[in-house]
Motif scaffolding. Structure first.
Motif, PDB file in Angstrom:
ATOM      1  N   ALA A 111       0.853  -1.074   0.501  1.00  0.00           N
ATOM      2  CA  ALA A 111       0.192  -0.052   0.328  1.00  0.00           C
ATOM      3  C   ALA A 111       0.815   1.436   0.243  1.00  0.00           C
ATOM      4  CB  ALA A 111      -1.213   0.170   1.482  1.00  0.00           C
ATOM      5  N   LEU A 112       1.599   1.138   0.988  1.00  0.00           N
ATOM      6  CA  LEU A 112       2.844   2.240   1.183  1.00  0.00           C
ATOM      7  C   LEU A 112       3.476   2.697  -0.540  1.00  0.00           C
ATOM      8  CD1 LEU A 112       4.379   2.151   4.206  1.00  0.00           C
ATOM      9  CD2 LEU A 112       2.471   3.115   3.657  1.00  0.00           C
TER      10      LEU A 112
ATOM     11  N   ASP B 220       2.470  11.090  -3.192  1.00  0.00           N
ATOM     12  CA  ASP B 220       3.526  11.755  -1.902  1.00  0.00           C
ATOM     13  C   ASP B 220       4.083  11.303  -0.717  1.00  0.00           C
ATOM     14  OD1 ASP B 220       2.838  15.237  -1.862  1.00  0.00           O
ATOM     15  OD2 ASP B 220       2.251  14.163   0.527  1.00  0.00           O
ATOM     16  N   PRO B 221       5.620  11.550  -0.900  1.00  0.00           N
ATOM     17  CA  PRO B 221       5.690  11.333   0.485  1.00  0.00           C
ATOM     18  C   PRO B 221       5.196  12.163   1.876  1.00  0.00           C
ATOM     19  CG  PRO B 221       7.331  13.261  -1.336  1.00  0.00           C
ATOM     20  CD  PRO B 221       5.954  12.745  -1.977  1.00  0.00           C
ATOM     21  N   GLY B 222       4.704  12.549   2.027  1.00  0.00           N
ATOM     22  CA  GLY B 222       4.608  13.315   2.977  1.00  0.00           C
ATOM     23  C   GLY B 222       3.172  12.252   3.515  1.00  0.00           C
ATOM     24  N   ASP B 223       2.483  12.012   2.802  1.00  0.00           N
ATOM     25  CA  ASP B 223       1.011  11.468   2.500  1.00  0.00           C
ATOM     26  C   ASP B 223       1.591   9.742   3.262  1.00  0.00           C
ATOM     27  OD1 ASP B 223      -0.381  13.235   2.018  1.00  0.00           O
ATOM     28  OD2 ASP B 223      -1.567  12.098  -0.110  1.00  0.00           O
ATOM     29  N   ARG B 224       3.039   9.456   2.112  1.00  0.00           N
ATOM     30  CA  ARG B 224       3.507   7.866   2.388  1.00  0.00           C
ATOM     31  C   ARG B 224       4.204   7.891   3.715  1.00  0.00           C
ATOM     32  NH1 ARG B 224       7.623   7.904  -0.743  1.00  0.00           N
ATOM     33  NH2 ARG B 224       6.262   8.297  -2.368  1.00  0.00           N
ATOM     34  N   LYS B 225       4.682   9.217   4.585  1.00  0.00           N
ATOM     35  CA  LYS B 225       4.832   8.736   6.355  1.00  0.00           C
ATOM     36  C   LYS B 225       3.993   8.812   6.719  1.00  0.00           C
ATOM     37  CE  LYS B 225       8.120  12.060   8.851  1.00  0.00           C
ATOM     38  NZ  LYS B 225       8.461  13.195   9.203  1.00  0.00           N
ATOM     39  N   LEU B 226       2.796  10.476   6.949  1.00  0.00           N
ATOM     40  CA  LEU B 226       1.975   9.437   7.710  1.00  0.00           C
ATOM     41  C   LEU B 226       0.530   8.655   7.366  1.00  0.00           C
ATOM     42  CD1 LEU B 226      -0.652  12.488   6.775  1.00  0.00           C
ATOM     43  CD2 LEU B 226       0.576  12.429   9.290  1.00  0.00           C
ATOM     44  N   ILE B 227       0.822   7.606   6.703  1.00  0.00           N
ATOM     45  CA  ILE B 227       0.134   6.650   6.385  1.00  0.00           C
ATOM     46  C   ILE B 227       1.471   5.336   7.387  1.00  0.00           C
ATOM     47  CG2 ILE B 227      -0.214   4.123   5.344  1.00  0.00           C
ATOM     48  CD1 ILE B 227      -1.301   6.831   3.236  1.00  0.00           C
ATOM     49  N   ARG B 228       2.305   5.257   7.014  1.00  0.00           N
ATOM     50  CA  ARG B 228       3.247   4.576   7.748  1.00  0.00           C
ATOM     51  C   ARG B 228       3.038   4.554   9.664  1.00  0.00           C
ATOM     52  NH1 ARG B 228       8.126   5.640   5.499  1.00  0.00           N
ATOM     53  NH2 ARG B 228       7.905   4.197   3.344  1.00  0.00           N
ATOM     54  N   SER B 229       2.810   6.068   9.873  1.00  0.00           N
ATOM     55  CA  SER B 229       2.945   6.566  11.057  1.00  0.00           C
ATOM     56  C   SER B 229       2.041   6.001  11.983  1.00  0.00           C
ATOM     57  CB  SER B 229       2.978   7.766  11.239  1.00  0.00           C
ATOM     58  OG  SER B 229       4.021   7.881  10.747  1.00  0.00           O
ATOM     59  N   PHE B 230       0.608   6.672  11.601  1.00  0.00           N
ATOM     60  CA  PHE B 230      -0.390   5.206  11.573  1.00  0.00           C
ATOM     61  C   PHE B 230      -0.395   4.266  11.949  1.00  0.00           C
ATOM     62  CE2 PHE B 230      -4.776   3.566   9.937  1.00  0.00           C
ATOM     63  CZ  PHE B 230      -5.125   4.392  11.713  1.00  0.00           C
ATOM     64  N   ALA B 231       0.132   3.548  10.810  1.00  0.00           N
ATOM     65  CA  ALA B 231      -0.221   2.365  10.936  1.00  0.00           C
ATOM     66  C   ALA B 231       0.871   0.942  11.482  1.00  0.00           C
ATOM     67  CB  ALA B 231       0.564   0.974   9.571  1.00  0.00           C
ATOM     68  N   THR B 232       1.531   2.000  11.827  1.00  0.00           N
ATOM     69  CA  THR B 232       2.940   1.495  13.117  1.00  0.00           C
ATOM     70  C   THR B 232       2.456   1.913  14.171  1.00  0.00           C
ATOM     71  OG1 THR B 232       4.971   2.045  10.948  1.00  0.00           O
ATOM     72  CG2 THR B 232       5.862   1.529  14.133  1.00  0.00           C
ATOM     73  N   TRP B 233       2.593   2.908  14.841  1.00  0.00           N
ATOM     74  CA  TRP B 233       2.262   3.261  15.801  1.00  0.00           C
ATOM     75  C   TRP B 233       0.814   2.385  16.846  1.00  0.00           C
ATOM     76  CZ3 TRP B 233       6.514   3.251  18.494  1.00  0.00           C
ATOM     77  CH2 TRP B 233       7.558   3.974  17.736  1.00  0.00           C
ATOM     78  N   HIS B 234      -0.308   3.593  15.840  1.00  0.00           N
ATOM     79  CA  HIS B 234      -1.407   2.979  16.674  1.00  0.00           C
ATOM     80  C   HIS B 234      -2.779   0.921  16.236  1.00  0.00           C
ATOM     81  CE1 HIS B 234      -5.613   3.662  17.227  1.00  0.00           C
ATOM     82  NE2 HIS B 234      -6.252   3.099  15.725  1.00  0.00           N
TER      83      HIS B 234
ATOM     84  N   ARG C 164      -9.255  -5.338  10.602  1.00  0.00           N
ATOM     85  CA  ARG C 164      -9.627  -3.993  10.906  1.00  0.00           C
ATOM     86  C   ARG C 164      -8.398  -3.372  10.557  1.00  0.00           C
ATOM     87  NH1 ARG C 164     -12.815  -6.822  14.806  1.00  0.00           N
ATOM     88  NH2 ARG C 164     -11.083  -6.686  16.459  1.00  0.00           N
ATOM     89  N   ALA C 165      -7.301  -3.531  11.090  1.00  0.00           N
ATOM     90  CA  ALA C 165      -6.447  -2.674  10.421  1.00  0.00           C
ATOM     91  C   ALA C 165      -5.857  -2.910   9.022  1.00  0.00           C
ATOM     92  CB  ALA C 165      -5.210  -3.513  10.831  1.00  0.00           C
ATOM     93  N   ARG C 166      -5.842  -3.484   8.729  1.00  0.00           N
ATOM     94  CA  ARG C 166      -5.830  -3.805   6.890  1.00  0.00           C
ATOM     95  C   ARG C 166      -7.204  -2.664   6.737  1.00  0.00           C
ATOM     96  NH1 ARG C 166      -5.357  -8.553   5.401  1.00  0.00           N
ATOM     97  NH2 ARG C 166      -3.857  -9.229   5.486  1.00  0.00           N
ATOM     98  N   ARG C 167      -8.140  -2.750   6.470  1.00  0.00           N
ATOM     99  CA  ARG C 167      -9.291  -1.945   6.777  1.00  0.00           C
ATOM    100  C   ARG C 167      -9.078  -0.762   6.929  1.00  0.00           C
ATOM    101  NH1 ARG C 167     -14.787  -2.662   9.301  1.00  0.00           N
ATOM    102  NH2 ARG C 167     -13.448  -1.711  11.058  1.00  0.00           N
ATOM    103  N   ASP C 168      -8.225   0.181   8.081  1.00  0.00           N
ATOM    104  CA  ASP C 168      -8.534   1.423   8.202  1.00  0.00           C
ATOM    105  C   ASP C 168      -7.369   1.430   7.659  1.00  0.00           C
ATOM    106  OD1 ASP C 168     -10.604   1.225  10.627  1.00  0.00           O
ATOM    107  OD2 ASP C 168      -8.856   0.321  11.900  1.00  0.00           O
ATOM    108  N   ILE C 169      -6.632   1.317   7.180  1.00  0.00           N
ATOM    109  CA  ILE C 169      -4.692   1.895   6.235  1.00  0.00           C
ATOM    110  C   ILE C 169      -5.300   2.040   4.821  1.00  0.00           C
ATOM    111  CG2 ILE C 169      -2.780   1.086   5.300  1.00  0.00           C
ATOM    112  CD1 ILE C 169      -2.034  -0.826   7.655  1.00  0.00           C
ATOM    113  N   ARG C 170      -6.543   1.356   4.319  1.00  0.00           N
ATOM    114  CA  ARG C 170      -6.436   1.530   3.374  1.00  0.00           C
ATOM    115  C   ARG C 170      -7.936   2.511   3.120  1.00  0.00           C
ATOM    116  NH1 ARG C 170      -9.729  -2.510   2.795  1.00  0.00           N
ATOM    117  NH2 ARG C 170      -8.302  -4.163   2.051  1.00  0.00           N
ATOM    118  N   ALA C 171      -8.499   3.110   4.140  1.00  0.00           N
ATOM    119  CA  ALA C 171      -9.426   3.785   4.054  1.00  0.00           C
ATOM    120  C   ALA C 171      -8.208   5.426   4.423  1.00  0.00           C
ATOM    121  CB  ALA C 171     -10.634   3.913   5.690  1.00  0.00           C
TER     122      ALA C 171
END
Length: 394
Positions: free
Chosen positions: A148-149, A154-168, A186-193
């Protein structure tokens, strides 16, 4: 031999018509049964095919494949023969035979074959002790996250998604020794959304840091109701100051108190108590839902250690304390301890801890699989649980 056979004989329809198979003595072991083909019983025929596929160019089975060979030969021969009639498992075993080096998780991960065939081989090796056990659900999430990454430009969006997936998600899941299919889904669904929301904001000429509540409302209203799933990501973003004063409201839900009628509930209970034509595991799982309002994720994680049998009393640890099981459920649970059998095509072993073994060797059934099995019996888990909860509360 691998033509359009429909009865497990290993012969095509034309050859079977000319040579009808009947009970006879196996030419090799002398077993008297309905032979598979070429004068061999199912056990001998399966052993021949497995050995042939795992034999390398030097005419021998390399040492790294010895555990797999032994596990496959110990599996139910009819199931193995049915599995080997498919082209993907045969190609996979041939690839293993012709490669060199140790069989590791990393090696299996990079094989180009169909993942389900690889999963069967992997679980067989894990069950045989040739590979260490690992969290396959978590590995699949990490693999899908990387994919998905890679698709986020966009590098900024990619960083946000990685942070969300990693820490949440990943931090919590990595601390859990037994993740379930539902948690990973559920985790995969949240990352896709989250990915879809960030992409939509960028296409709309704004970003997560500058978007307003009207932008978020438009995102929710213009798309399907599934856009509410991005609520988890947005709450995390606001809490970590990546977004400001925005939220996705909870969607309107169906009445959570909907259930089934008590008459219907007890009809299902009586059927599960007495109908011997129903699979024993399905009977016990259905009764745990109908009588004790258990979640499927909890049922699938039960092991033999959760069952105690002392002084004629059978107890099951459904919470912090063992709960005494009423008859005849207590007898059904004891039978399940003795008769539980997995659904694995190959590599199935009896020495595993799961009360409800699944489709892969030494792994429990998934909540999704169990839900489908209960649906076939007319048991819909959420309404059944709601009715059981109301009854227990009263």
């Amino acid at each position: 031999m691998y033509g359009h056979a429909t009865d497990g004989t290993g012969l095509c329809q034309s050859c079977y018509a000319k040579n009808p198979v009947s009970w006879d003595d196996c030419h090799r072991c002398g077993a008297h049964e309905r032979l598979h083909g070429h004068g061999l019983c199912h056990t001998c025929a399966a052993a021949d095919q497995i050995t042939q596929l795992l034999t390398g160019p030097d005419g021998a089975v390399r040492a790294e494949l010895a555990p797999l060979l032994a596990a496959l030969q110990a599996s139910a021969p009819k199931a193995v023969l049915a599995w080997l009639r498919r082209s993907t498992p045969r190609a996979l075993l041939a690839c293993l035979a012709h490669d060199t080096g140790p069989i590791t998780h990393e090696y299996l991960d990079q094989l180009p074959h169909h993942q389900r065939a690889v999963q069967h081989v992997r679980s067989t090796l894990v069950a045989a002790g040739a590979l260490e056990r690992r969290d396959e659900y978590l590995i699949s999430l990490e693999r899908s996250l990387a994919k998905a990454l890679a698709e986020v430009e966009d590098p900024g969006d990619r960083k946000l998604i990685r942070s969300f997936a990693t820490w949440h998600h990943l931090r919590r899941l990595r601390q859990n020794p037994s993740n379930t299919y539902g948690q990973i889904h559920r985790a995969r669904r949240d990352i896709r959304a989250a990915t879809q929301l960030l992409s939509w904001l960028r296409e709309s000429g704004t970003s997560l840091a500058t978007c307003t509540q009207s932008d978020i409302d438009r995102w929710v209203c213009e798309g399907p109701w599934l856009r509410h799933i991005a609520r988890t990501f947005l709450l995390w973003a606001v809490a970590h100051r990546h977004a400001h004063n925005v939220e996705i409201p909870l969607p309107a839900r169906e009445d959570e108190t909907n259930g089934i009628g008590q008459r219907r509930r007890w009809e299902l209970v009586r059927r599960l108590f007495h109908d011997e034509d129903i699979d024993l595991a399905d009977r016990v799982a259905g009764l745990l839902v109908l009588l004790f309002a258990q979640r499927l994720s909890h049922i699938t994680s039960l092991t033999v250690d959760h069952v105690t049998h002392e002084r004629g009393v059978v107890s099951l640890a459904l919470g912090s304390h063992p709960l005494e099981m009423p008859p005849p459920l207590d007898r059904l649970i004891l039978r399940l301890l003795d008769e539980r059998k997995g659904l694995a095509v190959v590599g199935q072993i009896d020495d595993h801890p799961w009360l409800f073994p699944g489709a892969f060797a030494a792994r429990p059934i998934t909540s999704k699989q169990l839900m489908h099995r209960l649906h076939r019996l007319g048991i819909y888990v959420k309404p059944a649980r709601n009715t059981a909860l109301l009854d227990l509360a009263s």
